[in-house]
Design a protein around this motif. Structure first.
Motif, PDB file in Angstrom:
ATOM      1  N   THR A 422      40.823  38.258  34.738  1.00  8.68           N
ATOM      2  CA  THR A 422      39.887  37.652  35.662  1.00  8.68           C
ATOM      3  C   THR A 422      39.732  38.610  36.833  1.00  8.68           C
ATOM      4  O   THR A 422      40.680  38.828  37.594  1.00  8.68           O
ATOM      5  N   LEU A 423      38.557  39.179  36.989  1.00  4.31           N
ATOM      6  CA  LEU A 423      38.323  40.168  38.031  1.00  4.31           C
ATOM      7  C   LEU A 423      38.406  39.539  39.415  1.00  4.31           C
ATOM      8  O   LEU A 423      37.990  38.392  39.616  1.00  4.31           O
ATOM      9  N   MET A 424      38.956  40.286  40.380  1.00  4.42           N
ATOM     10  CA  MET A 424      39.103  39.791  41.729  1.00  4.42           C
ATOM     11  C   MET A 424      38.076  40.457  42.638  1.00  4.42           C
ATOM     12  O   MET A 424      37.335  41.350  42.249  1.00  4.42           O
ATOM     13  N   SER A 425      38.025  39.998  43.886  1.00  4.29           N
ATOM     14  CA  SER A 425      37.150  40.607  44.881  1.00  4.29           C
ATOM     15  C   SER A 425      37.762  41.914  45.350  1.00  4.29           C
ATOM     16  O   SER A 425      38.951  41.965  45.674  1.00  4.29           O
ATOM     17  N   GLY A 426      36.947  42.948  45.419  1.00  7.58           N
ATOM     18  CA  GLY A 426      37.436  44.250  45.824  1.00  7.58           C
ATOM     19  C   GLY A 426      37.034  44.607  47.234  1.00  7.58           C
ATOM     20  O   GLY A 426      36.339  43.844  47.925  1.00  7.58           O
ATOM     21  N   PRO A 427      37.438  45.794  47.681  1.00  9.54           N
ATOM     22  CA  PRO A 427      37.045  46.282  49.011  1.00  9.54           C
ATOM     23  C   PRO A 427      35.542  46.495  49.085  1.00  9.54           C
ATOM     24  O   PRO A 427      34.855  46.586  48.071  1.00  9.54           O
TER      25      PRO A 427
END
Length: 429
Positions: A422-427
């Protein structure tokens, strides 16, 4: 001797959409371009050497990149920490899922990498010789932007301008690139707000932030007449990264309609910035996103870059009409291939070069949760086969934070693996 099972190993751990990553100190930075340790001088009272002139171009703000133009080549100044020193740590050479357009400015995204100076390592620039303290009227509508760079192990600071009383702030894209948290202080009142990135235009180096729960703020006054060669101007911003005051650097308009090209200290190509105002003001690191005022106190441009020669500093500002036009479109959610909105999807690893070989994996990210480690090679994202760093980044950017996707990789022993993450929020990209 037993033969290795050629079948892919299936992993099915659940990956949280949110995570708090750390820097992995065990990764060899020379080999994989992993986060570097803080500079040896990064203490409460690091040495500040005399300012050094050289034939190089600078983009002034919380960024490390370069500007190549008629005057030569050099670099955009690096992220300053809260004490006015270069931010500690350095990121990997590229972020999978963070920089959609690839790594444009050399071995590190904006920020995090210490300055190179006389000692060849993280020497800060002396801001004491630059300008005078800004007046109360010059501080009206200006903010200090403090960024947390979790994946780079550092912090950064730059400047911004308030456009609306409810807290819409415009700054340079390179001021916020790579940030994971933003705190914005209104310089006229000292009030600090948490900020989110509304949208960015990396090509034109513009970003719009929104301050949370802000109201009744004083704004800058944009000029509507334009400028001409010879007009007096003053660049005001967080030069040197001061936490308490801004400084002002007087100068004149040298030219309009100027084009420059950004590039890294390592000589790699970058982006073209067009139609800039060229000024003689002594602009330095931390000024990015700040105001270039005319003699009537109206903002004629957003300070963005500078070139240094053997004796003189030459600055560049984006005309305020262009800044406000882009800011308005970003605030309204205008569809444009140049514009990015929201947080990018993030897998949580850095690449050591142009291939998909993993250089660093950040703890408590999707990649780390499924067992991807440094030295592994990513081979597939969803239905897309990836063989280059650019292909991997492009594949990740087709997803949003929270999306679930199957990732395939080969470890350094040649064993294939598949995992659903599950991809997360990145910079900020």
């Amino acid at each position: 001797m037993d033969e290795q099972d050629p079948r892919p190993t299936e992993h099915t751990p659940e990956v949280p959409a949110e995570a708090t990553p750390d820097v992995n100190p065990e990764v060899n930075p020379a080999r994989f371009g992993a986060p570097l340790p803080p500079p040896a001088w990064s203490s409460a009272t690091p040495p500040v050497p005399p300012r050094r002139r050289g034939p190089r171009l600078l983009a002034v703000g919380t960024a490390l990149a370069a500007v190549a133009g008629a005057a030569g080549a050099g670099f955009l100044l690096g992220h300053l920490d809260d004490h006015g020193h270069p931010a500690a740590g350095g990121p990997p050479s590229s972020y999978a899922g963070q920089v959609p357009n690839g790594q444009r400015f050399g071995e590190a995204p904006f920020g995090g990498t210490p300055f190179t100076g006389p000692g060849g390592r993280g020497t800060p620039f002396d801001s004491a010789s630059r300008g005078t303290p800004a007046t109360d009227s010059q501080l009206t509508g200006l903010v200090r932007i403090a960024s947390t760079l979790k994946y780079q192990g550092g912090r950064a600071a730059g400047t911004g301008m308030i456009l609306t009383s409810t807290g819409e702030v415009v700054t340079n894209h390179h001021v916020v690139e790579g940030s994971t948290k933003l705190q914005v202080t209104v310089m006229s009142t000292g009030q600090t707000y948490t900020a989110t990135v509304v949208g960015t235009d990396a090509k034109d180096d513009v970003a719009v932030l929104q301050l949370e729960n802000a109201s009744g703020l004083q704004t800058v006054t944009p000029d509507t007449d334009g400028v001409s060669v010879g007009d007096a101007v003053t660049a005001v911003g967080d030069a040197g990264g001061s936490t308490s005051t801004f400084s002002a650097a007087a100068g004149d308009v040298l030219a309009t309609g100027q084009n420059i090209t950004t590039s890294s200290e390592l000589g790699r190509g970058g982006e073209k910035l067009r139609g800039l105002i060229k000024i003689s003001s002594d602009v330095i690191s931390g000024d990015s996103g700040g105001a270039t005022y005319d003699d009537g106190g109206e903002v004629v441009g957003m300070t963005t870059a500078a070139s240094t020669g053997s004796n003189d500093v030459v600055g560049f500002a984006i005309p305020i009409a262009k800044v406000t036009r882009i800011a308005g479109e970003l605030e309204n959610g205008t569809e444009n291939a140049r514009y990015d909105y929201g947080s990018p999807a993030f897998l949580g690893l850095g690449l050591g070069g142009s291939s998909t070989r993993v250089g660093v994996v950040y703890p408590r990210t999707p990649a780390a949760r499924v067992g991807i480690t440094a030295g592994d090679t990513i081979t597939r994202v969803g239905a897309t086969t990836v063989r280059t760093a650019t292909q991997l980044r492009d594949a990740i950017t087709t997803y949003s934070p929270g999306d679930r996707v199957r990732v395939s990789w080969t470890d350094r022993n040649g064993t294939s693996h598949i995992a659903s993450v599950t991809l997360m929020s990145g910079p900020v990209a």
